[in-house]
Design a protein around this motif. Structure first.
Motif, PDB file in Angstrom:
ATOM      1  N   CYS A   1       0.832  -1.207   0.000  1.00 58.27           N
ATOM      2  CA  CYS A   1       0.000   0.000   0.000  1.00 58.27           C
ATOM      3  C   CYS A   1       0.862   1.252   0.000  1.00 58.27           C
ATOM      4  O   CYS A   1       0.590   2.214  -0.731  1.00 58.27           O
ATOM      5  CB  CYS A   1      -0.937   0.005   1.208  1.00 58.27           C
ATOM      6  SG  CYS A   1      -2.266  -1.204   1.092  1.00 58.27           S
ATOM      7  N   LYS A   2       1.911   1.230   0.782  1.00 55.04           N
ATOM      8  CA  LYS A   2       2.798   2.400   0.831  1.00 55.04           C
ATOM      9  C   LYS A   2       3.507   2.610  -0.498  1.00 55.04           C
ATOM     10  O   LYS A   2       3.692   3.742  -0.947  1.00 55.04           O
ATOM     11  CB  LYS A   2       3.810   2.242   1.968  1.00 55.04           C
ATOM     12  CG  LYS A   2       3.178   2.364   3.335  1.00 55.04           C
ATOM     13  CD  LYS A   2       4.213   2.252   4.417  1.00 55.04           C
ATOM     14  CE  LYS A   2       3.571   2.360   5.784  1.00 55.04           C
ATOM     15  NZ  LYS A   2       4.549   2.348   6.871  1.00 55.04           N
ATOM     16  N   PHE A   3       3.899   1.520  -1.133  1.00 53.30           N
ATOM     17  CA  PHE A   3       4.544   1.617  -2.445  1.00 53.30           C
ATOM     18  C   PHE A   3       3.595   2.251  -3.467  1.00 53.30           C
ATOM     19  O   PHE A   3       3.977   3.165  -4.205  1.00 53.30           O
ATOM     20  CB  PHE A   3       4.989   0.230  -2.914  1.00 53.30           C
ATOM     21  CG  PHE A   3       5.496   0.203  -4.323  1.00 53.30           C
ATOM     22  CD1 PHE A   3       6.753   0.697  -4.628  1.00 53.30           C
ATOM     23  CD2 PHE A   3       4.709  -0.306  -5.343  1.00 53.30           C
ATOM     24  CE1 PHE A   3       7.223   0.687  -5.927  1.00 53.30           C
ATOM     25  CE2 PHE A   3       5.168  -0.328  -6.642  1.00 53.30           C
ATOM     26  CZ  PHE A   3       6.432   0.171  -6.942  1.00 53.30           C
ATOM     27  N   HIS A   4       2.336   1.775  -3.493  1.00 54.10           N
ATOM     28  CA  HIS A   4       1.360   2.345  -4.423  1.00 54.10           C
ATOM     29  C   HIS A   4       1.038   3.796  -4.070  1.00 54.10           C
ATOM     30  O   HIS A   4       0.803   4.611  -4.963  1.00 54.10           O
ATOM     31  CB  HIS A   4       0.091   1.491  -4.456  1.00 54.10           C
ATOM     32  CG  HIS A   4       0.223   0.289  -5.321  1.00 54.10           C
ATOM     33  ND1 HIS A   4       0.846  -0.859  -4.914  1.00 54.10           N
ATOM     34  CD2 HIS A   4      -0.174   0.059  -6.599  1.00 54.10           C
ATOM     35  CE1 HIS A   4       0.824  -1.741  -5.881  1.00 54.10           C
ATOM     36  NE2 HIS A   4       0.215  -1.213  -6.922  1.00 54.10           N
ATOM     37  N   ALA A   5       1.029   4.105  -2.794  1.00 54.32           N
ATOM     38  CA  ALA A   5       0.806   5.498  -2.390  1.00 54.32           C
ATOM     39  C   ALA A   5       1.950   6.380  -2.868  1.00 54.32           C
ATOM     40  O   ALA A   5       1.728   7.503  -3.349  1.00 54.32           O
ATOM     41  CB  ALA A   5       0.659   5.588  -0.873  1.00 54.32           C
ATOM     42  N   ALA A   6       3.175   5.887  -2.769  1.00 47.92           N
ATOM     43  CA  ALA A   6       4.333   6.656  -3.243  1.00 47.92           C
ATOM     44  C   ALA A   6       4.264   6.862  -4.756  1.00 47.92           C
ATOM     45  O   ALA A   6       4.549   7.964  -5.255  1.00 47.92           O
ATOM     46  CB  ALA A   6       5.630   5.942  -2.860  1.00 47.92           C
ATOM     47  N   ARG A   7       3.876   5.822  -5.491  1.00 44.11           N
ATOM     48  CA  ARG A   7       3.740   5.950  -6.949  1.00 44.11           C
ATOM     49  C   ARG A   7       2.654   6.956  -7.303  1.00 44.11           C
ATOM     50  O   ARG A   7       2.825   7.788  -8.202  1.00 44.11           O
ATOM     51  CB  ARG A   7       3.414   4.596  -7.571  1.00 44.11           C
ATOM     52  CG  ARG A   7       4.623   3.677  -7.627  1.00 44.11           C
ATOM     53  CD  ARG A   7       4.308   2.376  -8.293  1.00 44.11           C
ATOM     54  NE  ARG A   7       3.853   2.602  -9.664  1.00 44.11           N
ATOM     55  CZ  ARG A   7       3.218   1.691 -10.377  1.00 44.11           C
ATOM     56  NH1 ARG A   7       2.945   0.520  -9.879  1.00 44.11           N
ATOM     57  NH2 ARG A   7       2.830   1.957 -11.595  1.00 44.11           N
ATOM     58  N   ALA A   8       1.533   6.874  -6.594  1.00 47.21           N
ATOM     59  CA  ALA A   8       0.435   7.802  -6.866  1.00 47.21           C
ATOM     60  C   ALA A   8       0.849   9.237  -6.540  1.00 47.21           C
ATOM     61  O   ALA A   8       0.577  10.168  -7.296  1.00 47.21           O
ATOM     62  CB  ALA A   8      -0.808   7.415  -6.065  1.00 47.21           C
ATOM     63  N   LEU A   9       1.554   9.399  -5.420  1.00 47.06           N
ATOM     64  CA  LEU A   9       2.021  10.728  -5.029  1.00 47.06           C
ATOM     65  C   LEU A   9       2.977  11.291  -6.075  1.00 47.06           C
ATOM     66  O   LEU A   9       2.878  12.454  -6.480  1.00 47.06           O
ATOM     67  CB  LEU A   9       2.693  10.642  -3.653  1.00 47.06           C
ATOM     68  CG  LEU A   9       3.132  11.971  -3.024  1.00 47.06           C
ATOM     69  CD1 LEU A   9       1.943  12.895  -2.850  1.00 47.06           C
ATOM     70  CD2 LEU A   9       3.807  11.702  -1.694  1.00 47.06           C
ATOM     71  N   GLY A  10       3.890  10.456  -6.538  1.00 48.82           N
ATOM     72  CA  GLY A  10       4.803  10.905  -7.586  1.00 48.82           C
ATOM     73  C   GLY A  10       4.085  11.285  -8.862  1.00 48.82           C
ATOM     74  O   GLY A  10       4.432  12.271  -9.519  1.00 48.82           O
ATOM     75  N   ALA A  11       3.027  10.546  -9.197  1.00 46.23           N
ATOM     76  CA  ALA A  11       2.275  10.838 -10.427  1.00 46.23           C
ATOM     77  C   ALA A  11       1.513  12.143 -10.311  1.00 46.23           C
ATOM     78  O   ALA A  11       1.504  12.951 -11.246  1.00 46.23           O
ATOM     79  CB  ALA A  11       1.320   9.686 -10.735  1.00 46.23           C
TER      80      ALA A  11
END
Length: 196
Positions: A183-193
């Motif tokens: 979840c944290k990994f996907h949150a980081a990807r979403a934040l970067g996007a």
């Protein structure tokens, strides 16, 4: 033996094979597609299900020339309230396979109350980069008791259609020590996007 053999380069396959106008790989042949779209209005559930399932099977057949008519008929039938759950789900699957991002809003409205098919529709929305479910995704990332698979879909959705308004909530997900690494990994990807 003291003789050395002369080196000879092999020819490229296209220089010797196949003959002109032939191909190396046989083209897949498709049979003509005969679908009676009027059966989507049939009073017999078996007829409606059969047409929906046939659309799921033949959606990519190049001989299928009723794509637009099928999409319109499926959406109209679904919006009129198909009562049978199995038929409704088959019709939604067919619409996703045949359609594109223009179907985001109607498919989301039709499917958001069906938990089994909702995730399938959300995946299509993400693929199409449709913002039809963005408010649901925004609510999900604020819900501390949410199941991780729903949170992951919401994060993936926000990664493609989110914006600056989602930065603070995505940061909260990223800093939440109770969430999994995925979840944290996907949150980081979403934040970067959304930041980029």
């Amino acid at each position: 033996s003291g003789r050395t053999q002369a080196t000879r380069e092999l020819q490229h396959r296209w220089e010797v094979d196949p003959p002109l106008e032939d191909t190396w790989i046989a083209l897949q042949s498709y049979s003509p597609v005969q679908i009676n779209l009027a059966d989507l209005d049939s009073p017999l559930a078996e007829d409606r299900l059969s047409v929906a399932q046939q659309l799921c099977r033949d959606y990519d057949n190049p001989n299928f020339d009723q794509r637009e008519a099928a999409i319109k008929k499926l959406i109209a039938t679904l919006q009129s309230g198909e009562a049978n759950v199995q038929i409704r789900r088959s019709m939604i699957s067919a619409a996703i396979l045949l359609g594109d991002a223009t179907l985001g809003e109607p498919l989301w409205a039709i499917s958001k109350d069906d938990p089994l098919v909702r995730g399938f529709v959300e995946r299509a929305l993400i693929k199409w980069k449709s913002a039809a479910a963005i408010e649901t995704w925004r609510r999900r990332i604020k819900d501390a008791n949410l199941q991780s698979n729903e949170l992951l879909i919401a994060l993936e959705g926000l990664a493609v259609v989110g914006g600056e308004a989602d930065v603070a909530d995505l940061q909260s997900v990223l800093m939440n020590h109770r969430l999994s690494s995925a979840c944290k990994f996907h949150a980081a990807r979403a934040l970067g996007a959304v930041v980029s």
